[in-house]
Design a protein around this motif. Structure first.
Motif, PDB file in Angstrom:
ATOM      1  N   TYR A 225       0.760  -1.213   0.065  1.00  9.61           N
ATOM      2  CA  TYR A 225       0.032   0.013  -0.135  1.00  9.61           C
ATOM      3  C   TYR A 225       0.917   1.270  -0.132  1.00  9.61           C
ATOM      4  O   TYR A 225       0.505   2.196  -0.773  1.00  9.61           O
ATOM      5  N   HIS A 229       0.643   4.137  -3.087  1.00 12.20           N
ATOM      6  CA  HIS A 229       0.520   5.528  -2.711  1.00 12.20           C
ATOM      7  C   HIS A 229       1.638   6.351  -3.444  1.00 12.20           C
ATOM      8  O   HIS A 229       1.506   7.511  -3.982  1.00 12.20           O
ATOM      9  N   TRP A 251     -11.787   8.521   2.068  1.00 10.49           N
ATOM     10  CA  TRP A 251     -11.689   7.191   1.342  1.00 10.49           C
ATOM     11  C   TRP A 251     -12.921   6.720   0.860  1.00 10.49           C
ATOM     12  O   TRP A 251     -14.042   6.755   1.418  1.00 10.49           O
ATOM     13  N   GLU A 255      -9.304   2.314  -1.951  1.00 11.82           N
ATOM     14  CA  GLU A 255      -8.118   2.399  -0.882  1.00 11.82           C
ATOM     15  C   GLU A 255      -7.623   1.567  -0.152  1.00 11.82           C
ATOM     16  O   GLU A 255      -6.360   1.188   0.554  1.00 11.82           O
ATOM     17  N   LYS A 284      -4.930   1.488   5.834  1.00  8.51           N
ATOM     18  CA  LYS A 284      -5.404   2.632   6.574  1.00  8.51           C
ATOM     19  C   LYS A 284      -4.311   3.253   7.242  1.00  8.51           C
ATOM     20  O   LYS A 284      -4.081   4.267   6.915  1.00  8.51           O
ATOM     21  N   TYR A 287      -2.816   4.989   4.056  1.00 10.16           N
ATOM     22  CA  TYR A 287      -3.549   6.066   3.903  1.00 10.16           C
ATOM     23  C   TYR A 287      -3.204   7.390   4.889  1.00 10.16           C
ATOM     24  O   TYR A 287      -2.804   8.425   4.208  1.00 10.16           O
ATOM     25  N   MET A 291      -1.498  10.754   3.105  1.00  8.08           N
ATOM     26  CA  MET A 291      -2.377  11.764   2.772  1.00  8.08           C
ATOM     27  C   MET A 291      -2.111  12.794   3.725  1.00  8.08           C
ATOM     28  O   MET A 291      -2.183  12.525   5.126  1.00  8.08           O
TER      29      MET A 291
END
Length: 550
Positions: A225, A229, A251, A255, A284, A287, A291
């Motif tokens: 992940y 990203h 999200w 995602e 998560k 993310y 982000m």
């Protein structure tokens, strides 16, 4: 959002799908060597370097969240765990030349957080443009612009947001981001979900692979992940938009994995791909590392931002708490024991909407809330639309609010009983553009009562109906749109074929969505043009067409 599968791949319900067989065969290798096919888009020529741009997000009246990722050494590739912990300085100024510095500090880019850093800067003035930069080891990042929100009690004449959703890296170039960045007039931009996609290379590219994911296998682990990203954030158009205005993101499913619910996902095979709990936690974590998002509730994206007395924005998480979709779990869409929002989030949303003293109550919503029936569409449109939306009976989409009608009834009843007006849902997910009323009862005619309005933006690049059908852009809309509007009288506008973005402008008198289309998602220099505009006037709860963009 279901990915399309060619009709010839259909199998009996009792047989495993091709996806399950292929995934089970490949999962062991993917889990054993998550970095084998995950080189960086480009290695740092000298160290340290800022290869993934800079960003800001979640603006407050007195502050904003700043983000970057530093590559301290060439071996410190995303997801690798390699590279030394590195001090990173940040500064904020009122001018792009960074001569009038108003805040500065130091954070540490650690291998444990994939060398991503965030600085939650406070003490700034409301409704003000600022410029910021990071520095590590004598190397400067690009300079970027951000903007704080208006003071909570300030009268505000207007706000303008870019609105995007569904950006599949493999399906095309991110020209919508470039065109939004070039505007120079955005208070912020909203990404309403599917910022990344989890599939293996070619796994969701009905129109063909334009450029390749990293890693090339389906992402399952934390390293995977993180690497995915990072691949997205090497895109120059995405970097440009992040550097032009603060981002406000939620999200959706991709995602994590397609059709995510609280206990699993359509695109997850328990055991062969590890446990769902581990995969969801990895997704998560990556993310929130990658982000510029400030979670108000740990592990979720639901939170609320305020923009003076003009508007507040309730941002939803419609994946972490939802019950399994009825197509997979059985049961009925109106079962009161099933939920889309979860009890705590529903109560938070209802109380926030009724307590709000702003003119407009905006809701960042990842899946469509307005009812949407497609039963009478022609077969050549209905079948790919069923794949696009995951329609088990080709009538309603159980992944949208249509699959959780008790939650929708509860929310709409609350809006009506508490006289909550000027509620506007801003939505992504369906790869189509809509402007619609959210009716109190969609079964009555004529439709006399609308509880809210909804503006849905199309995809940045992800496949639309014309991509699935393989016909010229506009051909499917010409056939489908009149039928959709006839069957769904609360829907005022639908375009099934475009790729692009929205520009949402709010004043005390009206909230308006301007829909823009890019000329060709496979062209990195694609042009952009305005297509259509719809607004809702204060106090009406009705969408209406206007003939010029703001």
């Amino acid at each position: 959002m279901n990915r399309p599968r060619p009709h010839s791949d259909a199998v009996p319900a009792s047989a495993p799908s091709r996806r399950t067989v292929v995934k089970a065969a490949a999962a062991g290798a993917a889990l054993a060597a998550p970095l084998a096919t995950a080189p960086p888009a480009r290695a740092a020529a000298t160290a340290p370097a800022f290869l993934h741009g800079v960003a800001s997000g979640d603006p407050l009246p007195d502050g904003v969240l700043l983000w970057t990722r530093v590559t301290p050494s060439p071996d410190a590739t995303p997801g690798s765990g390699a590279g030394a912990d590195t001090p990173v300085e940040w500064l904020v100024a009122t001018d792009r030349a960074l001569t009038d510095v108003v805040a500065r500090g130091t954070v540490t880019a650690r291998a444990a957080s994939d060398h991503t850093v965030k600085a939650d800067v406070r003490g700034l003035r409301p409704a003000t443009d600022y410029f910021f930069r990071f520095t590590a080891g004598g190397t400067h990042s690009p300079v970027a612009r951000t903007r704080t929100a208006p003071a909570a009690d300030a009268p505000v004449d207007g706000l303008r947001f870019g609105v995007v959703s569904c950006s599949n890296y493999e399906a095309g170039y991110f020209s919508p981001y470039r065109h939004l960045a070039a505007r120079g007039d955005l208070d912020a931009w909203l990404h309403l979900g599917d910022y990344i996609y989890e599939y293996a290379s070619g796994g969701y590219a009905y129109g063909g692979v334009v450029r390749t994911h990293r890693p090339e296998h389906e992402i399952l682990t934390l390293a995977d992940y993180r690497t995915r990203h990072a691949r997205y954030k090497t895109d120059q158009d995405l970097q440009a938009l992040h550097a032009a205005a603060p981002c406000i993101a939620i999200w959706d499913d991709h995602e994590i994995a397609n059709d995510t619910w609280s206990g699993g996902a359509e695109n997850h095979t328990e055991g062969a791909e590890g446990t769902w709990a581990a995969r969801q936690a990895a997704a998560k974590q990556a993310y929130f590392e990658w982000m510029p998002v400030r979670p108000a509730v740990a592990g979720t994206t639901y939170r609320r931002l305020r923009f003076g007395k003009l508007a507040d924005l309730s941002l939803l998480d419609l994946r972490s708490f939802r019950s399994q979709q009825v197509s997979s779990a059985g049961g009925a869409v109106d079962d009161p024991d099933r939920t889309l929002t979860g009890r705590a989030q529903m109560d938070w949303l209802k109380s926030g909407l009724s307590a709000s003293d702003t003119t407009w109550r905006l809701v960042g919503n990842s899946v469509m809330i307005a009812p949407f029936s497609v039963a009478q569409l022609p077969e050549f449109v209905r079948e790919p639309l069923g794949e696009l939306l995951g329609l088990p009976d080709l009538a309603i989409s159980v992944d949208q609010w249509d699959g959780y009608t008790d939650d929708r009834k509860e929310l709409i009843s609350h809006l009506r009983s508490h006289s909550v007006r000027n509620t506007v849902f801003l939505t992504g997910d369906v790869h189509m553009a809509f402007a619609a009323d959210v009716p109190v009862d969609a079964t009555t005619y004529p439709l006399t009562a609308s509880a809210a309005t909804e503006f849905i933006v199309t995809s940045v690049t992800s496949d639309n109906l014309n991509d699935y059908v393989g016909v010229a852009e506009g051909a499917v809309t010409a056939v489908a749109a009149p039928v959709i509007r006839t069957m769904n009288r609360h829907i005022k506008y639908v375009d099934t074929d475009q790729h692009g973005y929205g520009v949402f402008s709010v004043t005390p008198e009206r909230a308006q969505m301007d829909y823009y289309r890019v000329s060709d998602r496979t062209d990195p220099a694609a042009s952009s043009h305005w297509v259509r505009s719809y607004r809702t006037l204060s106090g009406t709860q009705k969408a209406e067409r206007v003939h010029d963009p703001v």
